[in-house]
Design an enzyme around this catalytic site. Sequence first.
Site, PDB file in Angstrom:
ATOM      1  N   HIS A  37      -9.192  -3.373  -2.264  1.00 57.06           N
ATOM      2  CA  HIS A  37      -8.070  -2.637  -1.680  1.00 57.06           C
ATOM      3  C   HIS A  37      -8.752  -1.414  -1.716  1.00 57.06           C
ATOM      4  CE1 HIS A  37      -4.031  -1.757  -0.298  1.00 57.06           C
ATOM      5  NE2 HIS A  37      -4.311  -0.566  -0.845  1.00 57.06           N
ATOM      6  N   GLU A  38      -9.201  -0.597  -2.686  1.00 57.71           N
ATOM      7  CA  GLU A  38      -9.757   0.593  -2.780  1.00 57.71           C
ATOM      8  C   GLU A  38     -10.821   0.894  -2.015  1.00 57.71           C
ATOM      9  OE1 GLU A  38      -7.072   2.702  -3.476  1.00 57.71           O
ATOM     10  OE2 GLU A  38      -5.889   0.995  -4.373  1.00 57.71           O
ATOM     11  N   CYS A  60       0.775  -1.175  -0.068  1.00 58.99           N
ATOM     12  CA  CYS A  60      -0.125   0.088   0.118  1.00 58.99           C
ATOM     13  C   CYS A  60       1.045   1.132  -0.043  1.00 58.99           C
ATOM     14  CB  CYS A  60      -0.951  -0.055   1.291  1.00 58.99           C
ATOM     15  SG  CYS A  60      -2.120   1.379   1.378  1.00 58.99           S
ATOM     16  N   HIS A 105     -10.286   1.172   1.498  1.00 58.78           N
ATOM     17  CA  HIS A 105      -9.721   2.694   1.732  1.00 58.78           C
ATOM     18  C   HIS A 105     -10.941   3.369   2.165  1.00 58.78           C
ATOM     19  CE1 HIS A 105      -5.370   2.643   1.859  1.00 58.78           C
ATOM     20  NE2 HIS A 105      -5.208   2.283   0.731  1.00 58.78           N
TER      21      HIS A 105
END
Length: 163
Positions: free
Chosen positions: A131-132, A89, A135
């Site tokens: 992953h995004e 990351c 976030h």
Amino acid sequence: MPERPIRLFGDPVLKSASLPVGDIDEGVRGLVADLVDSVRIPGRAGVAAPQIGVGLRVFSYNVDGDVGYVINPELVEVRGEPAKIDEGCLSVPGQWHKTPRYPYARVRGRDLEGNEVELSGEGLMAQALQHECDHLDGIVYLDRLEKDERRVAMRQVRESDWF
């Protein structure tokens, strides 16, 4: 628009759930341009708005030469058995850890004209979408690690020169 500096683990914006984008105005257009410019740097697969200090539900991606963005993305489907894959990351520089991710993911959101868009894929694209979206929900990939791996990762964070 310029590339924006990446916020590092420990910054509260990374642990806060992002707000949905309402009206698409010049501010949102500028944010999307900054995210796309920021993700074009070699080695980057995705950049979420919180990583550049903005608590809105937008991310950009750069996978296999395909560069784009999604506004108000929702992770609407994952398939397969989660597998531990090496993941890093930008907000946790210099670290790679085995992170459980589904092999397929699909996201639904909007573009700058307000049109519905869908983005899906396997491999790196599936990993980037998960992953995004994490976030945008205030989750950093370290939160997904198994207990022993997380212990190692957190020790590395504490010992890093950037923390």
